[in-house]
Design an enzyme around this catalytic site. Structure first.
Site, PDB file in Angstrom:
ATOM      1  N   TYR A 136     -16.394  -4.516   7.903  1.00  0.00           N
ATOM      2  CA  TYR A 136     -15.077  -3.919   8.161  1.00  0.00           C
ATOM      3  C   TYR A 136     -14.859  -3.919   9.676  1.00  0.00           C
ATOM      4  O   TYR A 136     -15.459  -3.125  10.404  1.00  0.00           O
ATOM      5  CB  TYR A 136     -15.006  -2.499   7.600  1.00  0.00           C
ATOM      6  CG  TYR A 136     -14.552  -2.440   6.154  1.00  0.00           C
ATOM      7  CD1 TYR A 136     -14.959  -3.404   5.237  1.00  0.00           C
ATOM      8  CD2 TYR A 136     -13.715  -1.428   5.710  1.00  0.00           C
ATOM      9  CE1 TYR A 136     -14.549  -3.359   3.923  1.00  0.00           C
ATOM     10  CE2 TYR A 136     -13.293  -1.374   4.392  1.00  0.00           C
ATOM     11  CZ  TYR A 136     -13.716  -2.338   3.493  1.00  0.00           C
ATOM     12  OH  TYR A 136     -13.293  -2.290   2.191  1.00  0.00           O
TER      13      TYR A 136
ATOM     14  N   HIS B 108      -2.719   3.259  -4.568  1.00  0.00           N
ATOM     15  CA  HIS B 108      -2.154   2.718  -3.321  1.00  0.00           C
ATOM     16  C   HIS B 108      -0.731   2.199  -3.569  1.00  0.00           C
ATOM     17  O   HIS B 108      -0.351   1.126  -3.090  1.00  0.00           O
ATOM     18  CB  HIS B 108      -3.045   1.599  -2.769  1.00  0.00           C
ATOM     19  CG  HIS B 108      -4.329   2.096  -2.170  1.00  0.00           C
ATOM     20  ND1 HIS B 108      -4.371   2.851  -1.024  1.00  0.00           N
ATOM     21  CD2 HIS B 108      -5.623   1.963  -2.584  1.00  0.00           C
ATOM     22  CE1 HIS B 108      -5.636   3.150  -0.733  1.00  0.00           C
ATOM     23  NE2 HIS B 108      -6.414   2.633  -1.677  1.00  0.00           N
TER      24      HIS B 108
ATOM     25  N   ASP C 138       0.856  -1.180   0.000  1.00  0.00           N
ATOM     26  CA  ASP C 138       0.000   0.000   0.000  1.00  0.00           C
ATOM     27  C   ASP C 138       0.894   1.233   0.000  1.00  0.00           C
ATOM     28  O   ASP C 138       2.122   1.119  -0.094  1.00  0.00           O
ATOM     29  CB  ASP C 138      -0.949   0.004   1.199  1.00  0.00           C
ATOM     30  CG  ASP C 138      -2.315   0.581   0.838  1.00  0.00           C
ATOM     31  OD1 ASP C 138      -2.363   1.790   0.525  1.00  0.00           O
ATOM     32  OD2 ASP C 138      -3.312  -0.160   0.832  1.00  0.00           O
TER      33      ASP C 138
ATOM     34  N   TRP D  55      -8.502  -3.986   8.493  1.00  0.00           N
ATOM     35  CA  TRP D  55      -7.529  -2.975   8.069  1.00  0.00           C
ATOM     36  C   TRP D  55      -6.804  -2.443   9.307  1.00  0.00           C
ATOM     37  O   TRP D  55      -7.391  -2.355  10.394  1.00  0.00           O
ATOM     38  CB  TRP D  55      -8.238  -1.842   7.339  1.00  0.00           C
ATOM     39  CG  TRP D  55      -8.960  -2.280   6.104  1.00  0.00           C
ATOM     40  CD1 TRP D  55     -10.305  -2.439   5.951  1.00  0.00           C
ATOM     41  CD2 TRP D  55      -8.374  -2.645   4.847  1.00  0.00           C
ATOM     42  NE1 TRP D  55     -10.589  -2.870   4.681  1.00  0.00           N
ATOM     43  CE2 TRP D  55      -9.427  -3.008   3.979  1.00  0.00           C
ATOM     44  CE3 TRP D  55      -7.062  -2.708   4.386  1.00  0.00           C
ATOM     45  CZ2 TRP D  55      -9.207  -3.421   2.668  1.00  0.00           C
ATOM     46  CZ3 TRP D  55      -6.843  -3.106   3.071  1.00  0.00           C
ATOM     47  CH2 TRP D  55      -7.908  -3.455   2.230  1.00  0.00           C
ATOM     48  N   THR D  56      -5.542  -2.079   9.155  1.00  0.00           N
ATOM     49  CA  THR D  56      -4.728  -1.859  10.361  1.00  0.00           C
ATOM     50  C   THR D  56      -4.152  -0.451  10.504  1.00  0.00           C
ATOM     51  O   THR D  56      -3.155  -0.268  11.197  1.00  0.00           O
ATOM     52  CB  THR D  56      -3.582  -2.882  10.418  1.00  0.00           C
ATOM     53  OG1 THR D  56      -2.738  -2.729   9.273  1.00  0.00           O
ATOM     54  CG2 THR D  56      -4.106  -4.300  10.500  1.00  0.00           C
TER      55      THR D  56
ATOM     56  N   ASP E 130      -8.563  -0.343  -6.344  1.00  0.00           N
ATOM     57  CA  ASP E 130      -9.506   0.556  -5.665  1.00  0.00           C
ATOM     58  C   ASP E 130      -8.897   1.931  -5.447  1.00  0.00           C
ATOM     59  O   ASP E 130      -7.686   2.102  -5.429  1.00  0.00           O
ATOM     60  CB  ASP E 130      -9.938  -0.040  -4.326  1.00  0.00           C
ATOM     61  CG  ASP E 130      -8.749  -0.230  -3.380  1.00  0.00           C
ATOM     62  OD1 ASP E 130      -7.736  -0.802  -3.835  1.00  0.00           O
ATOM     63  OD2 ASP E 130      -8.825   0.196  -2.218  1.00  0.00           O
ATOM     64  N   GLU E 131      -9.764   2.917  -5.250  1.00  0.00           N
ATOM     65  CA  GLU E 131      -9.390   4.272  -4.836  1.00  0.00           C
ATOM     66  C   GLU E 131      -8.211   4.799  -5.658  1.00  0.00           C
ATOM     67  O   GLU E 131      -7.120   5.026  -5.134  1.00  0.00           O
ATOM     68  CB  GLU E 131      -9.081   4.281  -3.335  1.00  0.00           C
ATOM     69  CG  GLU E 131     -10.294   3.890  -2.484  1.00  0.00           C
ATOM     70  CD  GLU E 131     -10.005   3.867  -0.998  1.00  0.00           C
ATOM     71  OE1 GLU E 131     -10.922   4.189  -0.211  1.00  0.00           O
ATOM     72  OE2 GLU E 131      -8.873   3.501  -0.613  1.00  0.00           O
TER      73      GLU E 131
END
Length: 467
Positions: A342, A189, A116, A392-393, A251-252
């Site tokens: 999520y 990303h 990412d 997600w972290t 994505d994004e």
């Protein structure tokens, strides 16, 4: 504890199914396949009580099981959980432990998010700077602006897995019936990769590994050399992971840099707009993966980016509409809407909830989720392979924080993807409190108590951004 299980494909059991007969004289078990055998053994372990989940025997004497007949099989073939190791690196031992916890819950897919903007976690021998540079950042946001810090905390963070580490994770998971699906994000990303090799970016200017959360404007350029770079990366990933599916992200993807710097390249490729480079990139990698004998998994943003090659699996995260559209278009679908699945999102509006971000996703919300959308016609319902929870972290910086976010909601999710849609939440809560939380205690899982966080699970003074 383990029991002998006979594998009999002619036993009339569905895939992954098993049948147990428990009598005073002993246990008889038959399974449809190896997966069913593992599920039968996990069920016996559950029936034996919490001590069966400890790492060593702590009480003498025989195990005692209740007598009865059980016949069982899962509803969905894809029962997954994503673990993001890019935002906060998790040591190999923590990943192996997470695999164990998935297997305990009869979940069978670990989606490992490896790259990412904030970090690159997979060694690629041909491109050493991906880990020499891309695996480390100067610090991390604390909380989430506008209320959290606007500058990073100054605490360096990093780490990566060697090729042998990842092969070990894959082999360990395989032995436990868990398939590891790797994700390498393209074309967005990608700031960590661009930090390592600036020529991959649209401006070729040096950038740092990102210390902020959110979406970076830095995207991959569309030069053939960059596509060739990523083909070699995915070749290496495919040599490590035996999963029939490899995730490419998608994505994004902001297009601001393409509009400023890649209009000529888009025209050269026959595209009507630089924005179409998003779909172009997805097609390059999806077709390459197909040539390797693998299927691409992409987030549902790619549905807005043009025609997709056949065989691409869509992960529907922005809600259910992407999954419905993908299924109607002939694509297989994994349902993972952020409003329900999520697990980094806040679990309550309790004032002590640590770093409360995202939607309110209560235990009950997860349990009541139905993976097959009500609006999906019957002819397309078989396209829903199953569902996947996401961990997600950005705000989960160690295994203890992951435990808190994931459990017991992941136990509720495990029932969603295993059991028929007719489920009783009140009955689940009774079983959870009486049987399953003691199992988590025995496993050493630092889950969120039903009544709210323990004092050491809070994060006083670290604000989030509730939605």
């Amino acid at each position: 504890m383990t029991i002998p299980v006979v594998i009999d494909p002619q036993a009339g059991l569905p895939a992954e199914g098993y049948r147990l007969s428990i009598a005073p004289s002993g246990v008889r078990a038959v399974a449809a396949d190896e997966a069913g055998k593992r599920h039968a053994q996990q069920t016996v372990r559950q029936l034996a009580g919490p001590d069966a989940f400890r790492a060593a025997r702590i009480r003498p004497g025989p195990w005692v099981l209740p007598c009865g007949e059980i016949e069982d099989h899962p509803r969905f073939s894809w029962r997954g959980c994503l673990l993001d190791v890019a935002r906060h690196f998790q040591p190999k031992a923590a990943v192996l432990r997470f695999v164990d916890l998935l297997a305990v819950h009869k979940l069978n897919v670990l989606h490992l998010h490896l790259t990412d903007d904030q970090g690159w976690r997979v060694e690629v021998p041909d491109y050493p700077r991906l880990t020499e540079v891309g695996a480390w950042r100067e610090g991390s946001w604390v909380g989430r602006p506008p209320d959290g810090t606007r500058e990073h905390d100054g605490r360096p963070h990093g780490g990566y897995y060697t090729t042998d580490d990842l092969r070990e994770i894959v082999a360990y998971a395989r032995e436990r019936g868990v398939t590891v699906v790797p994700e390498v994000d393209i074309p967005g990303h990608s700031q960590a990769a661009i930090a390592a090799y600036p020529d991959l970016g649209t401006t070729a200017e040096p950038v740092p590994v990102r210390t902020a959360w959110g979406i970076s404007d830095h995207v991959l350029n569309a030069e053939e050399s960059t596509v060739a770079f990523y083909r070699r990366v995915f070749d290496h990933v495919a040599s490590i992971f035996d999963s029939p599916v490899i995730a490419l992200g998608g994505d994004e993807v902001p297009t601001v840099q393409w509009r400023a710097h890649a209009a000529a390249r888009a025209a050269e490729l026959g595209l009507s707009s630089p924005d179409e480079l998003h779909g172009w990139w997805v097609r390059q990698i999806a077709e390459h993966l197909s040539g390797l004998g693998r299927r691409a998994l992409a987030w549902d943003d790619v549905l807005d980016a043009g025609t997709l090659p056949p065989g691409v699996i869509i992960a529907s995260w922005r809600g259910e509409q992407g999954g419905i559209a993908a299924a109607l278009a002939g694509h297989d679908v994994v349902m993972c809407p952020e409003q329900y699945l999520y697990l980094d999102h806040r679990q309550s509006d309790h004032p002590d909830e640590p770093i409360p971000v995202g939607y309110l996703v209560r235990l009950e919300d997860v349990y009541r989720y139905e993976p097959v959308p009500a609006g999906l016609p019957g002819s397309a319902r078989q396209r829903v392979l199953g569902a996947q929870a996401q961990v997600w972290t950005e705000h989960l910086d160690d295994p203890r924080r992951i435990d808190y976010a994931a459990f017991p909601r992941l136990a509720a999710f495990a029932e969603v993807v295993w059991s028929p849609p007719e489920r009783d939440y009140a009955e689940f809560v009774r079983r959870l409190a009486r049987h399953h939380l003691p199992r988590l205690d025995a496993l050493g899982v630092e889950y969120r108590p039903m009544g709210g966080p323990r004092p050491w699970q809070t994060r006083p003074g670290v604000p989030g951004r509730p939605r």
